[in-house]
Design a protein around this motif. Structure first.
Motif, PDB file in Angstrom:
ATOM      1  N   HIS A  19      -8.229  18.358  -9.184  1.00 54.65           N
ATOM      2  CA  HIS A  19      -6.786  18.609  -9.234  1.00 54.65           C
ATOM      3  C   HIS A  19      -6.082  18.076  -7.983  1.00 54.65           C
ATOM      4  CE1 HIS A  19      -7.395  22.140 -12.271  1.00 54.65           C
ATOM      5  NE2 HIS A  19      -7.869  20.983 -12.705  1.00 54.65           N
ATOM      6  N   ALA A  20      -6.673  18.268  -6.816  1.00 60.97           N
ATOM      7  CA  ALA A  20      -6.082  17.748  -5.580  1.00 60.97           C
ATOM      8  C   ALA A  20      -6.062  16.223  -5.591  1.00 60.97           C
ATOM      9  CB  ALA A  20      -6.840  18.275  -4.367  1.00 60.97           C
ATOM     10  N   VAL A  21      -7.126  15.610  -6.096  1.00 55.36           N
ATOM     11  CA  VAL A  21      -7.188  14.149  -6.178  1.00 55.36           C
ATOM     12  C   VAL A  21      -6.122  13.629  -7.140  1.00 55.36           C
ATOM     13  CG1 VAL A  21      -8.615  12.216  -6.978  1.00 55.36           C
ATOM     14  CG2 VAL A  21      -9.588  13.930  -5.424  1.00 55.36           C
TER      15      VAL A  21
ATOM     16  N   MET B  87       0.838  -1.188   0.000  1.00 55.86           N
ATOM     17  CA  MET B  87       0.000   0.000   0.000  1.00 55.86           C
ATOM     18  C   MET B  87       0.875   1.239   0.000  1.00 55.86           C
ATOM     19  SD  MET B  87      -3.113  -0.790   2.633  1.00 55.86           S
ATOM     20  CE  MET B  87      -2.093  -1.393   3.965  1.00 55.86           C
ATOM     21  N   ARG B  88       0.396   2.267  -0.673  1.00 54.17           N
ATOM     22  CA  ARG B  88       1.096   3.551  -0.711  1.00 54.17           C
ATOM     23  C   ARG B  88       0.056   4.647  -0.536  1.00 54.17           C
ATOM     24  NH1 ARG B  88       6.151   3.124  -4.475  1.00 54.17           N
ATOM     25  NH2 ARG B  88       6.099   5.350  -4.103  1.00 54.17           N
ATOM     26  N   ILE B  89       0.473   5.746   0.075  1.00 54.16           N
ATOM     27  CA  ILE B  89      -0.433   6.885   0.220  1.00 54.16           C
ATOM     28  C   ILE B  89       0.166   8.114  -0.442  1.00 54.16           C
ATOM     29  CG2 ILE B  89      -1.493   6.054   2.355  1.00 54.16           C
ATOM     30  CD1 ILE B  89       0.231   8.213   3.813  1.00 54.16           C
ATOM     31  N   GLY B  90      -0.705   9.022  -0.848  1.00 54.47           N
ATOM     32  CA  GLY B  90      -0.273  10.274  -1.444  1.00 54.47           C
ATOM     33  C   GLY B  90      -1.173  11.395  -0.978  1.00 54.47           C
ATOM     34  N   PHE B  91      -0.631  12.599  -0.957  1.00 54.81           N
ATOM     35  CA  PHE B  91      -1.362  13.782  -0.516  1.00 54.81           C
ATOM     36  C   PHE B  91      -1.447  14.772  -1.668  1.00 54.81           C
ATOM     37  CE2 PHE B  91      -1.145  18.160   1.104  1.00 54.81           C
ATOM     38  CZ  PHE B  91      -2.332  18.200   1.816  1.00 54.81           C
ATOM     39  N   GLY B  92      -2.597  15.386  -1.831  1.00 57.77           N
ATOM     40  CA  GLY B  92      -2.767  16.400  -2.861  1.00 57.77           C
ATOM     41  C   GLY B  92      -3.402  17.648  -2.298  1.00 57.77           C
ATOM     42  N   TYR B  93      -3.014  18.783  -2.833  1.00 56.26           N
ATOM     43  CA  TYR B  93      -3.557  20.083  -2.425  1.00 56.26           C
ATOM     44  C   TYR B  93      -3.664  20.947  -3.668  1.00 56.26           C
ATOM     45  CZ  TYR B  93      -3.470  24.885  -0.617  1.00 56.26           C
ATOM     46  OH  TYR B  93      -3.744  26.206  -0.361  1.00 56.26           O
ATOM     47  N   ASP B  94      -4.746  21.704  -3.769  1.00 56.08           N
ATOM     48  CA  ASP B  94      -4.865  22.656  -4.864  1.00 56.08           C
ATOM     49  C   ASP B  94      -5.670  23.850  -4.392  1.00 56.08           C
ATOM     50  OD1 ASP B  94      -4.220  23.409  -7.534  1.00 56.08           O
ATOM     51  OD2 ASP B  94      -6.268  22.963  -8.133  1.00 56.08           O
ATOM     52  N   VAL B  95      -5.460  24.965  -5.054  1.00 55.21           N
ATOM     53  CA  VAL B  95      -6.148  26.210  -4.735  1.00 55.21           C
ATOM     54  C   VAL B  95      -6.374  26.977  -6.032  1.00 55.21           C
ATOM     55  CG1 VAL B  95      -3.972  27.406  -4.252  1.00 55.21           C
ATOM     56  CG2 VAL B  95      -6.078  28.269  -3.280  1.00 55.21           C
ATOM     57  N   HIS B  96      -7.520  27.612  -6.129  1.00 60.34           N
ATOM     58  CA  HIS B  96      -7.811  28.481  -7.269  1.00 60.34           C
ATOM     59  C   HIS B  96      -8.562  29.703  -6.770  1.00 60.34           C
ATOM     60  CE1 HIS B  96      -6.522  26.125 -10.750  1.00 60.34           C
ATOM     61  NE2 HIS B  96      -6.934  25.055 -10.077  1.00 60.34           N
ATOM     62  N   ALA B  97      -8.312  30.830  -7.405  1.00 60.23           N
ATOM     63  CA  ALA B  97      -9.005  32.070  -7.082  1.00 60.23           C
ATOM     64  C   ALA B  97     -10.407  32.058  -7.684  1.00 60.23           C
ATOM     65  CB  ALA B  97      -8.229  33.272  -7.633  1.00 60.23           C
ATOM     66  N   LEU B  98     -11.331  32.708  -7.004  1.00 61.77           N
ATOM     67  CA  LEU B  98     -12.670  32.905  -7.540  1.00 61.77           C
ATOM     68  C   LEU B  98     -12.641  34.065  -8.529  1.00 61.77           C
ATOM     69  CD1 LEU B  98     -14.662  32.383  -4.261  1.00 61.77           C
ATOM     70  CD2 LEU B  98     -14.944  31.045  -6.340  1.00 61.77           C
ATOM     71  N   ALA B  99     -13.437  33.965  -9.588  1.00 60.23           N
ATOM     72  CA  ALA B  99     -13.432  34.998 -10.622  1.00 60.23           C
ATOM     73  C   ALA B  99     -14.814  35.142 -11.247  1.00 60.23           C
ATOM     74  CB  ALA B  99     -12.412  34.656 -11.706  1.00 60.23           C
ATOM     75  N   GLU B 100     -15.157  36.371 -11.565  1.00 59.84           N
ATOM     76  CA  GLU B 100     -16.404  36.665 -12.283  1.00 59.84           C
ATOM     77  C   GLU B 100     -16.314  36.074 -13.696  1.00 59.84           C
ATOM     78  OE1 GLU B 100     -19.024  38.925 -11.295  1.00 59.84           O
ATOM     79  OE2 GLU B 100     -18.173  39.096  -9.276  1.00 59.84           O
TER      80      GLU B 100
ATOM     81  N   ALA C 242      -8.658  22.640  -1.914  1.00 61.14           N
ATOM     82  CA  ALA C 242      -9.047  21.245  -1.730  1.00 61.14           C
ATOM     83  C   ALA C 242      -7.824  20.444  -1.300  1.00 61.14           C
ATOM     84  CB  ALA C 242      -9.634  20.664  -3.007  1.00 61.14           C
ATOM     85  N   TYR C 243      -8.085  19.476  -0.459  1.00 61.52           N
ATOM     86  CA  TYR C 243      -7.065  18.584   0.077  1.00 61.52           C
ATOM     87  C   TYR C 243      -7.520  17.157  -0.206  1.00 61.52           C
ATOM     88  CZ  TYR C 243      -6.306  22.819   2.843  1.00 61.52           C
ATOM     89  OH  TYR C 243      -6.104  24.108   3.237  1.00 61.52           O
ATOM     90  N   ALA C 244      -6.585  16.267  -0.519  1.00 58.66           N
ATOM     91  CA  ALA C 244      -6.951  14.876  -0.770  1.00 58.66           C
ATOM     92  C   ALA C 244      -5.830  13.946  -0.340  1.00 58.66           C
ATOM     93  CB  ALA C 244      -7.253  14.669  -2.245  1.00 58.66           C
ATOM     94  N   VAL C 245      -6.230  12.805   0.168  1.00 59.00           N
ATOM     95  CA  VAL C 245      -5.306  11.720   0.482  1.00 59.00           C
ATOM     96  C   VAL C 245      -5.771  10.519  -0.307  1.00 59.00           C
ATOM     97  CG1 VAL C 245      -4.376  10.220   2.286  1.00 59.00           C
ATOM     98  CG2 VAL C 245      -4.867  12.605   2.798  1.00 59.00           C
ATOM     99  N   ALA C 246      -4.833   9.831  -0.961  1.00 60.39           N
ATOM    100  CA  ALA C 246      -5.152   8.645  -1.757  1.00 60.39           C
ATOM    101  C   ALA C 246      -4.385   7.448  -1.230  1.00 60.39           C
ATOM    102  CB  ALA C 246      -4.795   8.876  -3.217  1.00 60.39           C
ATOM    103  N   LEU C 247      -5.068   6.330  -1.186  1.00 57.57           N
ATOM    104  CA  LEU C 247      -4.433   5.051  -0.867  1.00 57.57           C
ATOM    105  C   LEU C 247      -4.470   4.223  -2.163  1.00 57.57           C
ATOM    106  CD1 LEU C 247      -3.368   2.948   1.275  1.00 57.57           C
ATOM    107  CD2 LEU C 247      -5.729   2.159   1.372  1.00 57.57           C
ATOM    108  N   ILE C 248      -3.311   3.734  -2.567  1.00 58.16           N
ATOM    109  CA  ILE C 248      -3.238   2.878  -3.737  1.00 58.16           C
ATOM    110  C   ILE C 248      -2.569   1.563  -3.363  1.00 58.16           C
ATOM    111  CG2 ILE C 248      -3.244   4.812  -5.371  1.00 58.16           C
ATOM    112  CD1 ILE C 248      -0.196   4.347  -5.759  1.00 58.16           C
TER     113      ILE C 248
END
Length: 158
Positions: free
Chosen positions: A42-44, A1-14, A148-154
């Protein structure tokens, strides 16, 4: 088993549509990005790629490449799953959190789970998606963007 962490951010826009978890959500503003700026997907993708030690989403799908301009992030998720499977891995599960002040996301979570599961070729039960606010603190609290934050188990395929 392996784990991974993901994080992403985007600005809000009209003038942008709001895409989260592969679904369009009615809102007065959307997220700004080279693609559709689906911060959750994107975080996933980053969590999955990280778990397999395959670098990150920007490495595989660079934001300077014209072919990814305004691309549907579900396509990136499908390609990420193909990379993962080609490397001999399968998804165990994902645990993800979206940080946003508005709109209320909880009613949309089942549709996000089903949409992402269909794209990934897994059971919706393999995807835990949660939503929270940042209690009006920071850029999320000021409604300048979402994170967004994500943790994946593979696991290795047998």
């Amino acid at each position: 088993m392996r784990i991974g962490f993901g994080y992403d951010v985007h600005a809000l826009a009209e003038g942008r549509e709001l895409w989260l978890g592969g679904i369009r959500i009615e809102h007065s503003v959307g997220l700004l990005g080279h693609s559709d700026a689906d911060v959750l997907i994107h975080a996933v993708c980053d969590a999955l790629l990280g778990a397999a030690n395959m670098r990150d989403i920007g490495y595989h799908f660079p934001d300077h490449a014209g072919e990814y301009k305004d691309i549907d992030s579900k396509i990136l998720l499908r390609r990420t799953m193909a990379l993962l499977r080609d490397a001999g891995y399968e998804l165990g599960n994902i645990d993800a959190t979206i940080a946003a002040e508005q709109p209320k996301l909880n009613p949309h979570i089942p549709a996000m789970q089903q949409t992402m599961a269909d794209v990934m070729g897994v059971s919706p039960d393999a995807l835990s998606i949660k939503a929270t606010t940042s209690e009006k603190l920071g850029f999320v609290g000021r409604r300048e963007g979402m994170a967004a934050y994500a943790v994946a188990l593979i696991t290795r395929k047998a």
